[in-house]
Design an enzyme around this catalytic site. Structure first.
Site, short mmCIF file in Angstrom:
data_model
loop_
_atom_site.label_atom_id
_atom_site.label_comp_id
_atom_site.label_asym_id
_atom_site.label_seq_id
_atom_site.Cartn_x
_atom_site.Cartn_y
_atom_site.Cartn_z
N HIS A 1 0.87 -1.18 0.00
CA HIS A 1 0.00 0.00 0.00
C HIS A 1 0.91 1.23 0.00
O HIS A 1 1.14 1.86 1.03
CB HIS A 1 -0.94 -0.01 1.20
CG HIS A 1 -2.22 -0.73 0.95
ND1 HIS A 1 -3.15 -0.28 0.03
CD2 HIS A 1 -2.70 -1.88 1.46
CE1 HIS A 1 -4.18 -1.13 0.00
NE2 HIS A 1 -3.92 -2.10 0.84
N ASP B 1 -4.91 2.02 2.05
CA ASP B 1 -5.21 1.36 3.31
C ASP B 1 -5.81 2.35 4.31
O ASP B 1 -6.77 2.03 5.03
CB ASP B 1 -3.97 0.69 3.90
CG ASP B 1 -2.74 1.59 3.92
OD1 ASP B 1 -2.78 2.71 3.35
OD2 ASP B 1 -1.72 1.18 4.49
N TYR C 1 -8.18 8.21 -17.80
CA TYR C 1 -9.02 8.84 -16.79
C TYR C 1 -9.28 10.29 -17.19
O TYR C 1 -8.38 10.96 -17.69
CB TYR C 1 -8.32 8.88 -15.42
CG TYR C 1 -8.04 7.55 -14.76
CD1 TYR C 1 -8.51 6.35 -15.29
CD2 TYR C 1 -7.30 7.50 -13.58
CE1 TYR C 1 -8.23 5.14 -14.67
CE2 TYR C 1 -7.01 6.30 -12.95
CZ TYR C 1 -7.48 5.13 -13.49
OH TYR C 1 -7.20 3.94 -12.87
N GLU D 1 0.00 8.27 11.17
CA GLU D 1 -1.37 7.81 11.42
C GLU D 1 -2.18 8.78 12.29
O GLU D 1 -3.40 8.64 12.38
CB GLU D 1 -1.33 6.43 12.08
CG GLU D 1 -0.71 5.37 11.19
CD GLU D 1 -0.46 4.06 11.91
OE1 GLU D 1 -0.61 3.00 11.29
OE2 GLU D 1 -0.09 4.10 13.11
#
Length: 432
Positions: free
Chosen positions: A127, A132, A332, A408
């Site tokens: 990841h 994630d 895209y 985090e």
């Protein structure tokens, strides 16, 4: 009458402030759970269209919250529908699930050791773009909003999407496929919100941009066909290696001489060149692959037309031929934030992060298939800080690299922002 309006304004301000406080408290209480989810996903990454374990965990969590769940959308996608007890609009929230074919080099205890096959090669899986964290954040949003069902004035559609990074050749997936399979219908979505963690934006900050935010992208393949010969007698060949080198050099003139770079950025990049099997054999062909980035339909046409012309004419000048495929496997649109929606929801982002922590950002030439949702309904896509405070963004490991790292502590801000965007949009549409 004047007193009434002043009272109404004060009441509305108090209500909005109270909501922000409640959401903040709930998000902070889920911090450890969000981190645990993220670390589990990080340790067990799966490539696009192969997110079987990942989607199973997500579906089980949504079902435990009493959310209506549909699995197998666009191969491995999961869609949850939470119907509030009060009428109102349908708000879609999206998180992507796939990892990348990258060998992780970080020293974290939950670093990925996974290896698999990708396009015929053994690769590591990591990841390395933060998907994630996107999943963990949206799982927490689902937990908070499902607990507010009786006060929810509308419906929330949670979209957990596979294959944002693209699919192997011959496969379908990602946002484009989810849209084709009706993810924005039944119930019909009114607005879509999404976020992306950014390893080079400081934790606690949000960045955004109205209009064109991320580039449109098209990949390309150029096959140069020549004539093989012994390396010791190049005069007997039409050397595709030499021709390919000239094509690469000539392609660099497109942006510098054909695109008005004072208006919009553009990119022409060749990422792979494959040809030959031995040092003394001139091969018959060389295969090149690359990417184009643009922000307008006009620039898209300039890039594509000039790549075709330069590749074919350069090859012709050397007696070779060039077969050009644009797009080769995926394309895209521009990630376009609806200006009116962005202006309307800016105060919500500022209430979530603090006014001084919400910053206007320049357009970036990376791409996102969130743009397929925005082609159908108004959307807002913003960036969430994931770089440790005080770090140098020029030295922080970038996305798609083996050393990619995310702080985090910034995850709960993402939860707060998505919850508040949902509730504020609903309140605005219901007249509250």
């Amino acid at each position: 009458m004047k007193k009434f309006f002043l009272f109404a304004f004060a009441a509305a301000s108090f209500s909005a402030s109270a909501q922000t406080t409640v959401i903040s408290t709930k998000a902070d209480a889920l911090k450890d759970k969000i981190i645990a989810w993220r670390r589990d996903f990080h340790e067990h990454p799966e490539l696009g269209n192969r997110e079987v374990r990942t989607s199973g965990i997500i579906a089980k969590h949504l079902q435990s919250l009493g959310i209506e769940v549909k699995t197998g959308v666009a191969t491995t996608g999961v869609v949850g529908v939470l119907k509030g007890d009060k009428p109102g609009p349908v708000v879609a929230l999206r998180a992507d699930m796939d990892a990348l074919p990258v060998i992780e080099r970080t020293a974290s205890a939950f670093a990925s050791k996974v290896k698999t096959q990708y396009n015929g090669q053994e690769v590591g899986v990591m990841h390395a773009c933060g998907h994630d964290s996107h999943m963990a954040i949206l799982m927490a949003v689902a937990e908070i909003l499902s607990g507010m069902k009786k006060d929810l004035a509308g419906t929330v559609k949670f979209i957990f999407q596979p294959a944002e990074e693209g699919t192997p050749l011959g496969e379908k997936g990602g946002a484009e496929q989810m849209v084709k399979e009706g993810v924005l219908e039944n119930p019909k979505v009114d607005v879509v919100f999404g976020l992306h963690i950014d390893s080079q934006i400081e934790v606690g900050k949000i960045t955004y941009r109205p209009g064109g935010t991320m580039a449109g992208v098209s990949d390309m393949q150029i096959i140069v066909n020549g004539r093989s010969a012994h390396g010791a007698s190049p005069w007997s060949s039409v050397d595709p290696v030499l021709v390919s080198a000239q094509i690469v050099n000539n392609l660099q003139s497109i942006v510098s001489r054909n695109v008005n770079v004072t208006q919009n950025p553009a990119v022409v990049t060749i990422g792979t060149i494959k040809g030959g099997t031995r040092f003394n054999i001139i091969p018959e062909n060389v295969v090149m692959e690359g990417t184009l980035r643009y922000f307008t339909a006009g620039d898209e046409k300039i890039l594509k037309d000039n790549v075709r012309r330069i590749a074919t004419k350069t090859a012709e000048a050397y007696g070779a031929t060039a077969d050009v495929k644009i797009p080769y496997s995926n394309q895209y649109p521009v990630t376009y934030n609806d200006p009116a929606l962005t202006a309307k929801m800016l105060t919500t982002l500022e209430a979530s992060a603090g006014k001084g922590n919400v910053l206007l950002k320049p357009a970036v030439t990376t791409a996102e298939d969130f743009s397929f949702y925005q082609q159908k309904v108004p959307g807002l896509f913003f960036f969430l800080g994931g770089m440790p405070k005080g770090a140098d963004p020029l030295k922080a490991p970038s996305h798609h690299t083996p050393d990619f790292y995310i702080d985090e502590s910034g995850f709960t801000l993402g939860v707060k922002a998505l919850c508040n965007l949902t509730l504020d949009y609903m309140a605005g549409k219901s007249g509250k």
